[in-house]
Design a protein around this motif. Structure first.
Motif, PDB file in Angstrom:
ATOM      1  N   VAL A   7     -32.176  -1.500 -11.167  1.00 26.65           N
ATOM      2  CA  VAL A   7     -31.714  -0.182 -11.596  1.00 26.65           C
ATOM      3  C   VAL A   7     -32.377   0.222 -12.898  1.00 26.65           C
ATOM      4  O   VAL A   7     -32.882   1.338 -13.057  1.00 26.65           O
ATOM      5  CB  VAL A   7     -30.178  -0.174 -11.753  1.00 26.65           C
ATOM      6  N   GLN A 208     -25.880  19.880 -14.577  1.00 27.94           N
ATOM      7  CA  GLN A 208     -27.083  19.631 -15.359  1.00 27.94           C
ATOM      8  C   GLN A 208     -27.648  20.958 -15.846  1.00 27.94           C
ATOM      9  O   GLN A 208     -27.665  21.951 -15.111  1.00 27.94           O
ATOM     10  CB  GLN A 208     -28.131  18.909 -14.514  1.00 27.94           C
ATOM     11  N   GLU A 253     -20.781  -2.549 -12.544  1.00 26.63           N
ATOM     12  CA  GLU A 253     -21.952  -1.792 -12.988  1.00 26.63           C
ATOM     13  C   GLU A 253     -21.833  -1.301 -14.426  1.00 26.63           C
ATOM     14  O   GLU A 253     -22.808  -1.323 -15.178  1.00 26.63           O
ATOM     15  CB  GLU A 253     -22.184  -0.587 -12.067  1.00 26.63           C
ATOM     16  N   TYR A 254     -20.661  -0.864 -14.817  1.00 24.42           N
ATOM     17  CA  TYR A 254     -20.524  -0.343 -16.179  1.00 24.42           C
ATOM     18  C   TYR A 254     -19.060  -0.291 -16.606  1.00 24.42           C
ATOM     19  O   TYR A 254     -18.137  -0.284 -15.786  1.00 24.42           O
ATOM     20  CB  TYR A 254     -21.138   1.066 -16.299  1.00 24.42           C
ATOM     21  N   LYS A 317     -19.380   8.743 -13.451  1.00 28.67           N
ATOM     22  CA  LYS A 317     -20.062   8.665 -12.153  1.00 28.67           C
ATOM     23  C   LYS A 317     -21.253   9.614 -12.115  1.00 28.67           C
ATOM     24  O   LYS A 317     -22.335   9.251 -11.596  1.00 28.67           O
ATOM     25  CB  LYS A 317     -19.076   9.033 -11.036  1.00 28.67           C
ATOM     26  N   GLN A 318     -21.117  10.809 -12.667  1.00 24.62           N
ATOM     27  CA  GLN A 318     -22.245  11.733 -12.726  1.00 24.62           C
ATOM     28  C   GLN A 318     -23.386  11.155 -13.550  1.00 24.62           C
ATOM     29  O   GLN A 318     -24.558  11.240 -13.173  1.00 24.62           O
ATOM     30  CB  GLN A 318     -21.807  13.065 -13.350  1.00 24.62           C
ATOM     31  N   TRP A 320     -23.932   7.934 -14.251  1.00 26.76           N
ATOM     32  CA  TRP A 320     -24.490   6.767 -13.565  1.00 26.76           C
ATOM     33  C   TRP A 320     -25.472   7.202 -12.477  1.00 26.76           C
ATOM     34  O   TRP A 320     -26.574   6.653 -12.359  1.00 26.76           O
ATOM     35  CB  TRP A 320     -23.370   5.925 -12.977  1.00 26.76           C
ATOM     36  N   ASP A 321     -25.097   8.200 -11.694  1.00 25.66           N
ATOM     37  CA  ASP A 321     -25.977   8.679 -10.623  1.00 25.66           C
ATOM     38  C   ASP A 321     -27.270   9.253 -11.201  1.00 25.66           C
ATOM     39  O   ASP A 321     -28.354   9.063 -10.627  1.00 25.66           O
ATOM     40  CB  ASP A 321     -25.262   9.744  -9.789  1.00 25.66           C
ATOM     41  N   LEU A 322     -27.168   9.950 -12.330  1.00 21.66           N
ATOM     42  CA  LEU A 322     -28.349  10.532 -12.963  1.00 21.66           C
ATOM     43  C   LEU A 322     -29.301   9.449 -13.443  1.00 21.66           C
ATOM     44  O   LEU A 322     -30.507   9.483 -13.164  1.00 21.66           O
ATOM     45  CB  LEU A 322     -27.931  11.427 -14.130  1.00 21.66           C
ATOM     46  N   GLU A 324     -29.398   6.298 -12.549  1.00 24.07           N
ATOM     47  CA  GLU A 324     -29.876   5.506 -11.417  1.00 24.07           C
ATOM     48  C   GLU A 324     -31.006   6.220 -10.671  1.00 24.07           C
ATOM     49  O   GLU A 324     -31.890   5.577 -10.087  1.00 24.07           O
ATOM     50  CB  GLU A 324     -28.721   5.207 -10.464  1.00 24.07           C
ATOM     51  N   SER A 325     -31.014   7.560 -10.727  1.00 26.49           N
ATOM     52  CA  SER A 325     -32.067   8.317 -10.054  1.00 26.49           C
ATOM     53  C   SER A 325     -33.416   8.171 -10.748  1.00 26.49           C
ATOM     54  O   SER A 325     -34.459   8.437 -10.151  1.00 26.49           O
ATOM     55  CB  SER A 325     -31.690   9.804 -10.010  1.00 26.49           C
ATOM     56  N   LYS A 327     -34.516  10.003 -13.250  1.00 25.13           N
ATOM     57  CA  LYS A 327     -35.056  11.301 -13.667  1.00 25.13           C
ATOM     58  C   LYS A 327     -35.008  11.469 -15.187  1.00 25.13           C
ATOM     59  O   LYS A 327     -34.361  12.379 -15.699  1.00 25.13           O
ATOM     60  CB  LYS A 327     -34.289  12.436 -12.992  1.00 25.13           C
TER      61      LYS A 327
END
Length: 344
Positions: A7, A208, A253-254, A317-318, A320-322, A324-325, A327
């Motif tokens: 990750v 975002q 994860e966190y 969660k938002q 983490w997803d960012l 993990e992407s 970007k």
């Protein structure tokens, strides 16, 4: 362990595989930056591996084992983005308690035990021992986290036949056998476990933001100024050491933490080896009163990766997803800045 490495390799472009430090089996190893020394044998255990997940010895792991494989220890030395024993003890404890192997383990004491390394200084370290149910691979497992200046040492041990009390004695013997530098034996800040935040965070709808070059540059420069402030001598009185509370339930994860010194936002400590995501009001958002929140990830080598900002406080969660992407909008390490042209 490999999961978080993949990750973070995606998010920060760091190597995903640890390198062998190549120290002869019969030789001791001294960590250049802290002065900590790991000998080939510790309390009857022999060193069987010594690796570094970075290129600069900022995330080192040493594995020790008994000849009959009945007892093993892993010693981690890393330079965390947030130098706080309680936070990283909480993360390591979560890693143990969420593993299927130890999911039903029972702590031998109601609370973690604070102790002083070397018998001097304040009780700046924390340890916890667990008894595991019968029929499993291990009868007991244990954890200790020790501060070494701005570094952290985490000791993990598991035993196939030892009781929790017996393993606690072995853990203390291993800790005593490590050759600690003065910064570990003269700690002045007493350790206390992280507690749950009394008032949990609430989140509204956050999106975002569109690319904003000024916002990105200010976020990157802020990381440089913060790093510079850590290293420069100052005549100002020392800032009180912040205490941290955990917001919500931690996962493998966190964990989400809030500081007593914070004016808003939170940090997400990733896994249990020093990487941290910061979510705070952006500098640009404070200038133009837009209320935006900046997201940045700092690794153990001092590299800060900045990601797109949010229009309001985003949920973990938002974030983490960012991250993990992968970007990221830009990175900063020392004076070297890298920017994604699409983020301007």
């Amino acid at each position: 362990m490999k999961t978080w490495m993949m990750v973070l390799a995606l998010a920060t472009a760091t190597p995903a595989e640890a390198r062998d430090l190549g120290v002869p089996a019969g030789k001791g190893w001294k960590h250049a930056e802290t002065g900590l020394i790991l000998m080939p044998q510790l309390a009857g255990l022999s060193r069987i591996a010594l690796t570094d997940a970075t290129q600069t010895e900022r995330d080192v792991a040493a594995q020790y084992d008994m000849p009959d494989k009945s007892l093993f220890a892993t010693i981690y030395l890393f330079h965390p983005a947030v130098a706080d024993v309680a936070m990283w003890f909480d993360r390591s404890r979560t890693a143990i308690e969420t593993r299927d192997l130890f999911r039903n383990a029972a702590p031998a004491s109601a609370d973690p035990i604070a102790f002083a390394v070397g018998g001097t200084g304040s009780a700046a370290s924390l340890r916890q021992v667990y008894a595991t149910p019968g029929g499993g691979q291990y009868r007991s497992t244990a954890l200790a986290v020790v501060p070494v200046g701005d570094w952290v040492v985490s000791v993990r041990m598991s035993a196939k036949t030892l009781t929790a009390d017996q393993l606690d004695a072995s853990l203390q013997q291993v800790i005593q056998a490590i050759r600690w530098p003065p910064s570990a034996t003269t700690g002045t800040i007493a350790a206390a476990p992280v507690t749950t935040c009394t008032t949990p965070l609430t989140f509204t709808k956050a999106k975002q933001t569109k690319p904003n070059g000024a916002d990105l540059l200010m976020s990157l420069m802020a990381s440089t100024m913060a790093a510079k402030a850590k290293t420069e001598e100052t005549s100002a009185p020392p800032v009180p050491h912040p205490t941290w509370c955990r917001d919500g339930t931690a996962s493998t994860e966190y964990g989400v933490y809030r500081s007593s010194a914070s004016t808003g936002g939170y940090v997400m400590a990733l896994y249990d080896a020093g990487r941290v995501i910061s979510v705070y009001p952006s500098l640009m958002g404070q200038v133009d009163n837009s209320g935006t929140y900046a997201v940045s990830l700092e690794d153990v080598e001092g590299t800060t990766s900045v990601f797109p900002s949010f229009t309001a406080l985003p949920s973990p969660k938002q974030v983490w997803d960012l991250v993990e992407s992968g970007k990221r909008s830009g990175t900063m390490k020392g004076k070297q800045m890298t920017i994604d042209p699409k983020a301007l």
